[in-house]
Design a protein around this motif. Structure first.
Motif, PDB file in Angstrom:
ATOM      1  N   SER A  56       0.926  -1.211  -0.119  1.00 43.20           N
ATOM      2  CA  SER A  56       0.067   0.140   0.060  1.00 43.20           C
ATOM      3  C   SER A  56       1.062   1.276  -0.002  1.00 43.20           C
ATOM      4  N   THR A  57       2.204   1.179   0.282  1.00 45.38           N
ATOM      5  CA  THR A  57       3.140   2.215   0.222  1.00 45.38           C
ATOM      6  C   THR A  57       3.005   2.772  -1.158  1.00 45.38           C
ATOM      7  N   PHE A  58       2.933   2.033  -2.335  1.00 43.75           N
ATOM      8  CA  PHE A  58       2.784   2.486  -3.597  1.00 43.75           C
ATOM      9  C   PHE A  58       1.604   3.034  -4.097  1.00 43.75           C
ATOM     10  N   GLY A  59       0.501   2.669  -3.691  1.00 41.57           N
ATOM     11  CA  GLY A  59      -0.886   3.258  -4.002  1.00 41.57           C
ATOM     12  C   GLY A  59      -2.048   2.322  -3.602  1.00 41.57           C
ATOM     13  N   LYS A  60      -3.400   2.467  -3.927  1.00 37.56           N
ATOM     14  CA  LYS A  60      -4.315   1.746  -3.593  1.00 37.56           C
ATOM     15  C   LYS A  60      -4.556   0.453  -4.244  1.00 37.56           C
ATOM     16  N   ILE A  61      -4.601  -0.638  -3.705  1.00 37.94           N
ATOM     17  CA  ILE A  61      -4.506  -1.765  -4.086  1.00 37.94           C
ATOM     18  C   ILE A  61      -5.939  -2.567  -4.695  1.00 37.94           C
ATOM     19  N   ARG A  62      -6.218  -2.999  -5.707  1.00 35.95           N
ATOM     20  CA  ARG A  62      -7.542  -3.735  -6.090  1.00 35.95           C
ATOM     21  C   ARG A  62      -7.426  -5.056  -5.949  1.00 35.95           C
ATOM     22  N   ASN A  63      -6.375  -5.893  -6.207  1.00 37.98           N
ATOM     23  CA  ASN A  63      -6.475  -7.350  -5.916  1.00 37.98           C
ATOM     24  C   ASN A  63      -4.874  -7.658  -5.465  1.00 37.98           C
ATOM     25  N   LEU A  64      -4.761  -8.755  -4.645  1.00 39.66           N
ATOM     26  CA  LEU A  64      -3.356  -9.230  -4.000  1.00 39.66           C
ATOM     27  C   LEU A  64      -3.773 -10.836  -4.079  1.00 39.66           C
ATOM     28  N   ASN A  65      -2.553 -11.277  -4.244  1.00 45.96           N
ATOM     29  CA  ASN A  65      -2.303 -12.832  -3.905  1.00 45.96           C
ATOM     30  C   ASN A  65      -0.874 -13.007  -3.656  1.00 45.96           C
ATOM     31  N   VAL A  66      -0.768 -13.677  -2.618  1.00 45.27           N
ATOM     32  CA  VAL A  66       0.569 -14.252  -2.047  1.00 45.27           C
ATOM     33  C   VAL A  66       0.428 -15.750  -1.955  1.00 45.27           C
ATOM     34  N   ALA A  67       1.513 -16.458  -2.306  1.00 48.81           N
ATOM     35  CA  ALA A  67       1.719 -18.031  -2.294  1.00 48.81           C
ATOM     36  C   ALA A  67       3.202 -18.183  -2.103  1.00 48.81           C
ATOM     37  N   GLU A  68       3.576 -19.294  -1.674  1.00 53.93           N
ATOM     38  CA  GLU A  68       4.823 -19.792  -1.668  1.00 53.93           C
ATOM     39  C   GLU A  68       5.266 -20.150  -2.965  1.00 53.93           C
ATOM     40  N   ASP A  69       6.657 -20.091  -3.195  1.00 51.93           N
ATOM     41  CA  ASP A  69       7.271 -20.083  -4.522  1.00 51.93           C
ATOM     42  C   ASP A  69       8.527 -20.977  -4.458  1.00 51.93           C
ATOM     43  N   ASP A  70       8.268 -22.192  -4.210  1.00 49.69           N
ATOM     44  CA  ASP A  70       9.282 -23.289  -4.146  1.00 49.69           C
ATOM     45  C   ASP A  70      10.043 -23.451  -5.571  1.00 49.69           C
ATOM     46  N   ASP A  71       9.465 -23.109  -6.692  1.00 51.03           N
ATOM     47  CA  ASP A  71      10.202 -23.184  -7.839  1.00 51.03           C
ATOM     48  C   ASP A  71      11.471 -22.276  -7.933  1.00 51.03           C
ATOM     49  N   PHE A  72      11.129 -21.056  -7.113  1.00 52.75           N
ATOM     50  CA  PHE A  72      12.150 -20.131  -7.640  1.00 52.75           C
ATOM     51  C   PHE A  72      13.723 -20.224  -7.024  1.00 52.75           C
ATOM     52  N   GLY A  73      14.649 -20.316  -7.965  1.00 49.54           N
ATOM     53  CA  GLY A  73      15.911 -20.465  -7.502  1.00 49.54           C
ATOM     54  C   GLY A  73      16.026 -22.246  -7.885  1.00 49.54           C
ATOM     55  N   LYS A  74      15.212 -22.915  -7.988  1.00 48.56           N
ATOM     56  CA  LYS A  74      15.423 -24.385  -8.234  1.00 48.56           C
ATOM     57  C   LYS A  74      16.463 -24.667  -9.201  1.00 48.56           C
ATOM     58  N   ASP A  75      16.670 -24.055 -10.471  1.00 44.68           N
ATOM     59  CA  ASP A  75      17.590 -24.298 -11.296  1.00 44.68           C
ATOM     60  C   ASP A  75      18.808 -24.079 -10.943  1.00 44.68           C
ATOM     61  N   ALA A  76      19.052 -23.001 -10.210  1.00 44.13           N
ATOM     62  CA  ALA A  76      20.354 -22.510  -9.737  1.00 44.13           C
ATOM     63  C   ALA A  76      20.829 -23.343  -8.855  1.00 44.13           C
ATOM     64  N   ASN A  77      20.061 -23.860  -7.917  1.00 45.71           N
ATOM     65  CA  ASN A  77      20.547 -24.619  -6.697  1.00 45.71           C
ATOM     66  C   ASN A  77      20.169 -26.234  -6.916  1.00 45.71           C
ATOM     67  N   GLU A  78      19.958 -26.661  -7.943  1.00 48.66           N
ATOM     68  CA  GLU A  78      19.551 -28.005  -7.869  1.00 48.66           C
ATOM     69  C   GLU A  78      20.597 -28.996  -7.561  1.00 48.66           C
ATOM     70  N   ASP A  79      22.024 -28.742  -7.518  1.00 48.68           N
ATOM     71  CA  ASP A  79      22.967 -29.413  -7.230  1.00 48.68           C
ATOM     72  C   ASP A  79      23.247 -29.271  -5.546  1.00 48.68           C
ATOM     73  N   SER A  80      22.923 -28.102  -5.132  1.00 50.86           N
ATOM     74  CA  SER A  80      23.098 -27.851  -3.509  1.00 50.86           C
ATOM     75  C   SER A  80      22.357 -28.657  -2.702  1.00 50.86           C
ATOM     76  N   GLY A  81      21.149 -28.982  -2.817  1.00 54.72           N
ATOM     77  CA  GLY A  81      20.659 -29.853  -2.056  1.00 54.72           C
ATOM     78  C   GLY A  81      20.038 -29.032  -0.690  1.00 54.72           C
ATOM     79  N   ASP A  82      20.170 -27.764  -0.866  1.00 56.11           N
ATOM     80  CA  ASP A  82      19.768 -26.850   0.479  1.00 56.11           C
ATOM     81  C   ASP A  82      18.476 -26.120   0.260  1.00 56.11           C
ATOM     82  N   LEU A  83      17.868 -26.242  -0.789  1.00 60.90           N
ATOM     83  CA  LEU A  83      16.803 -25.440  -0.907  1.00 60.90           C
ATOM     84  C   LEU A  83      15.696 -25.843  -0.209  1.00 60.90           C
ATOM     85  N   VAL A  84      14.951 -25.054   0.643  1.00 62.19           N
ATOM     86  CA  VAL A  84      14.141 -25.281   1.740  1.00 62.19           C
ATOM     87  C   VAL A  84      12.714 -24.776   1.108  1.00 62.19           C
TER      88      VAL A  84
END
Length: 324
Positions: free
Chosen positions: A198-226
């Motif tokens: 809301s710092t940036f302006g009046k909000i009409r719709n909002l959606n928030v969800a976990e994003d487990d796929d983010f960074g998976k390609d870069a960290n696929e060998d690290s094994g520490d993606l939580v």
């Protein structure tokens, strides 16, 4: 140059200077400006490698070049990240041998936003000499950091396709715990996220969800993606101007929490697929499907109910006799 053009130029310069300053937002968060470049290392000539390159020596060669040619000093090792190609057998002779990112936090020498593109031009194509073997560096500005490029993209999209101005920002890779309610849950909260954006302006719709796929390609060998480490935020503003200003502020910055040294890189983009419109359509289609199934079930049950009722209709059922 006319007075209007001079004023416009002054406004642009002031806007670029503001883009290079930290911005405090809600919930103890701040947006920290930085220059980020994607780096790719190629052999100067087609080359077959018999052994992996030395990542540390390549980093040192690049750091020395930045210091000697541009007077840039990287205070942290993580500010320059290079990862070598691991499987040499699958590599072709002209394929890259390493890739990574460069982050610069000291922007004292970057008076305007365009300086990052000038640095990109200077770094793009330089040669690094490692143990007698020459390598060529390719440097690019991430799409997520190129506000003018994205603005041109959405203006063309609006003109030729949807015919409506965009209003929805998509943010990936932000730490879930920074958008959670303290002492309640580690999962991102709609209430906290709404307060922040809301710092940036009046909000009409909002959606928030976990994003487990983010960074998976870069960290696929690290094994520490939580799981649940990152979240994806989609926020639709009431006005185009608020969307525009939010995109401009979010481009070229990282997120930092008060009391933490961690600076979280995120990816910002604009919604060209109609996230909320499609979500409503999917909900409506699901409701329609449920209604259709219910109607079909009712129709299939109707003959049985009718047969059951006919056997027990008032015409066929004997009236009960009560003793007087």
């Amino acid at each position: 140059m006319s007075s209007e053009e001079q004023q416009q130029k002054k406004n642009n310069e002031e806007g670029e200077e503001e883009a290079l300053k930290p911005l405090e937002i809600e919930n103890g968060l701040r947006l920290v400006p930085r220059v980020k470049l994607n780096l790719t290392v190629y052999p100067s000539t087609p080359l077959t490698l018999s052994h992996p390159i030395d990542e540390w020596k390549m980093k040192r060669a690049l750091i020395d070049f930045l210091h000697s040619s541009h007077s840039l000093t990287l205070p942290e090792d993580d500010d320059l990240h290079l990862t070598r190609l691991k499987d040499l057998k699958k590599r072709k002779r002209d394929d890259p041998v390493a890739a990574g990112t460069l982050r610069i936090w000291d922007l004292s020498s970057f008076r305007t936003e365009n300086h990052r593109f000038r640095l990109t031009e200077k770094l793009n194509g330089i040669e690094l000499n490692l143990e007698g073997v020459k390598f060529r560096l390719a440097a690019t500005v991430p799409v997520s950091d190129d506000f003018q490029g994205m603005k041109k993209d959405w203006e063309e999209h609006s003109a030729f396709r949807s015919r409506r101005e965009p209003d929805t920002v998509v943010l990936r890779g932000v730490p879930s715990r920074w958008f959670a309610e303290p002492r309640v849950s580690s999962k991102p909260s709609m209430l906290v996220t709404h307060t922040i954006f809301s710092t940036f302006g009046k909000i009409r719709n909002l959606n928030v969800a976990e994003d487990d796929d983010f960074g998976k390609d870069a960290n696929e060998d690290s094994g520490d993606l939580v799981s649940g480490l990152y979240c994806k935020i989609v926020v639709q503003f009431e006005r185009y101007r608020d969307f525009h200003d939010a995109m401009k502020v979010l481009c070229g910055r990282s997120l930092q929490k008060q009391g933490s040294q961690l600076k979280a890189d995120y990816e910002v983009s604009w919604d060209k697929d109609g996230f909320f419109r499609n979500s409503r359509n999917q909900i409506q289609e699901k409701n329609n499907m449920v209604s259709t199934r219910a109607a079909d079930h009712y129709r299939s049950e109707a003959p049985r109910r009718q047969a059951y009722n006919s056997r027990h209709s008032p015409d066929t059922v004997r009236p009960r006799r009560f003793k007087e």
